[in-house]
Design a protein around this motif. Sequence first.
Motif, PDB file in Angstrom:
ATOM      1  N   THR A 124      -3.311  -5.281  -6.849  1.00  0.00           N
ATOM      2  CA  THR A 124      -4.574  -4.536  -6.942  1.00  0.00           C
ATOM      3  C   THR A 124      -5.357  -5.164  -8.103  1.00  0.00           C
ATOM      4  OG1 THR A 124      -3.667  -2.954  -8.499  1.00  0.00           O
ATOM      5  CG2 THR A 124      -3.461  -2.398  -6.159  1.00  0.00           C
ATOM      6  N   ASN A 134       2.239   1.848  -3.518  1.00  0.00           N
ATOM      7  CA  ASN A 134       1.232   2.279  -4.482  1.00  0.00           C
ATOM      8  C   ASN A 134       1.439   1.658  -5.864  1.00  0.00           C
ATOM      9  OD1 ASN A 134      -1.113   3.627  -4.752  1.00  0.00           O
ATOM     10  ND2 ASN A 134      -0.189   5.611  -5.248  1.00  0.00           N
ATOM     11  N   GLU A 193       0.832  -1.207   0.000  1.00  0.00           N
ATOM     12  CA  GLU A 193       0.000   0.000   0.000  1.00  0.00           C
ATOM     13  C   GLU A 193       0.869   1.260   0.000  1.00  0.00           C
ATOM     14  OE1 GLU A 193      -2.969  -0.731   3.122  1.00  0.00           O
ATOM     15  OE2 GLU A 193      -4.293  -1.401   1.480  1.00  0.00           O
ATOM     16  N   LYS A 194       1.995   1.162   0.668  1.00  0.00           N
ATOM     17  CA  LYS A 194       2.909   2.295   0.719  1.00  0.00           C
ATOM     18  C   LYS A 194       3.525   2.561  -0.664  1.00  0.00           C
ATOM     19  CE  LYS A 194       6.543   2.292   3.569  1.00  0.00           C
ATOM     20  NZ  LYS A 194       7.133   1.826   4.841  1.00  0.00           N
TER      21      LYS A 194
END
Lengths: 416, 364
Positions: A187, A134, A131-132
């Motif tokens: 994702t 991206n 998540e960091k």
Amino acid sequence: MNKAVILVGGPSRATRFRPLSMNMPQPLFPVGGKPIIWHQVSKIASVPGIQEILLLGVFEEHVFQTFLDQCSTEYPHITFKYLREYALLGTAGGLHHFRDLIKRGNPKNIFLLYTDICSSFPLEELLEKHEKSNSMGTIMVKKVPKSDLSKFGYVVPDAENNMALHYVEKPETYISDLVSTGVYVFTPKIFDLIAELIEKRSSELSSLSKKAFRAEFSESHDFLRLEQDVLQYMASHNLLSIFITCDFWRQIKSAASAVSANAEYLMQAKKNSESYITCQNSQGPTIIGAVYIHPSATVDPSAKIGPNVSIHARANIGAGVRVKNSIVLDNVSISDNAIVINAIVGWSSKIGQWARVEGSPCTAQNENTVEYSSPNAFSICILGQDTIVRNESFVRSCIVLPHKEITHDHHNLILM
Amino acid sequence: MKALILVGGFGTRLRPLTLTLPKPLVEFANKPMILHQIEALVKVGVTDVVLAVNYKPEVMVAVLKKYEEKFGITITFSVEEEPLGTAGPLALARNILAKDDTPFFVLNADVTCEYPFEQLLEFHQAHGAEGTILATKVEEPSKYGVIVTEPNSSLIKCFVEKPVEFVGNRINAGIYVFNVKVLDRIQLRPTSIEKEVFPELAEQRQLHTFDLSGYWMDVGQPKDFLAGTALYLSSLAKNNPTLLTSPQGNHFVVGGNVLIHPSAKIGQNCKIGPNVTIGPNAVISDGVRLSKCVIMEDVTIKPNAFVRNSIIGWHSTIGAWARVDGVSVLGDDVHVADEIYVNGASVLPHKSITSNVTEPKIVM
């Protein structure tokens, strides 16, 4: 909301897990007292926001039904489903085929794990890194000795160990010491990339003549491999970030490697004081190190068990028996004064008095490189289902196929 | 009467046991090998025993001194300066062997059998010729020197060394009785009794053969030592069963032929036999399996261990769940760790074995 997909493979892929896979699909084989796949499920289930776990493979539907029912009871907040692949589509092709099911409910992140690995699965840290960063996907990697070349998929990192620059499967020359652990988080955008890559490949293939196509490729147009076709593309297009784990990780390819996986999981469970680990008590047998004994198994108090031993349901361990670094499966009976070291004793096998079943300790070097055609190459001793070892016989570093009776001493053999 | 026992050299074939004790003193069925022979000789009236040796270890002198007193006999060491073969020692000991007119016995120290000296002597005196060879029948005569007799007679015609064609299956058992007169034929120089003296005697029709009944074995090396122990125990079972441990009242005995020294301790749930000897003060712990093996004095076998077809030397210990097999010979004070497998190892004294020995080898 997050989801996970576990790639469970199929019966034909598990030949290296013979003779154990002759009775049980490899993902359900117990290590550390629990099925291989359970360790993944339980780690995924503890990640916040997980709502669905999907199993993807080519086994028949009924194979995982009982296991998934148990999972539903154990983790009521999670939905479990088995997705069966009928055509050989490759890992990415399979994901593409079930994209609508996987994407349903708009998950934010999708974990993807192979089932034939043993690890502490630090999924929350992986997710945090993902998540960091991206990025479209994050691959969990581990440093391995340089000598292990050509066994794994290798990732070349950037200077900050942040993004992957290059991915290569089983190279012949040294390129990096970071290997793919078979654990990823993506994702849902990855499905657009897969679709795009399939489209591109399909048009390339169509431009070949039909005859040439048949000669070169037996697969369908939707065939796409995750590693060579997708990860390599992602790495070279700055879409793949990396997460380096220093925790334990190993592959469970051959049947022999189940013994070291068993040891890893038992030691981990003992460290975490899990309730299913057997503790020494004054009336029970001598317990050394990490040991799992199923509640329905009976073990004589004069036996000495451990370290790194799993004893499964309804097994019967006689007086003066020694078991060390081994997996003893359901309904096995081990008679008085017998000794079992570095072995897997298959379901319902019977070991006679003063018999000895012994393998040599499994090392990282030999456990996944078993050459079934050459003698002297076996490490762990493996008895298939319903093996009978007569009183006083010695089976050393053998692989015994199911339903055999051993009446003499044997070593370094496959007993058909 | 007199007897000469051919002891010879260092007993290298029975190493590592003979690194600790001279071969004649190594216990065969809990009794020094030479004592079996001396007892049988005393029984037939022998009062002078000559030990033909290449060297004279102090320990042997001390032990044999005790036997002299115990049996009221004279034991003389006849030490060869140079090896004299199998006949030369007779010349060297001439002063004792020829001290009176009675016949004398000659025996090889490595041979075990029921030692039928009385019948042998009776037979010898009845035929009146100079010598008698004790003969045993073997299955494969082609490996030995075969005795050929005159038809329907005990008179030896000739010897055929390693015959290709079957000429008979009687071989020299390594035990003889001679008249003193034979000594005139032997010079004090290296001589072979089999190759030089016997053919001459046979040619002059002075040599007879007497068939040994029962077992026979040359126990000069470990494999044969174990086989000879089994034969000896079988013979005890037939002739003197009270010396053996009876399966009645001793549930641990299986298959019989088990000889346990009264001072040895046996644990619970053991299974012992067949063909096992256990020496003084040995400790056999619970759940131990022993078969076809020799356990010497002061050995400790820890629980659940398995010993088969092996010799465990004095003061050694075998660890719990260890497995010793395949004609392993452990010398004095050898320690095998728990759970270890030892296959066909010859282990020199004072060694510890802490990892598996899977293929036969020598552990220095």
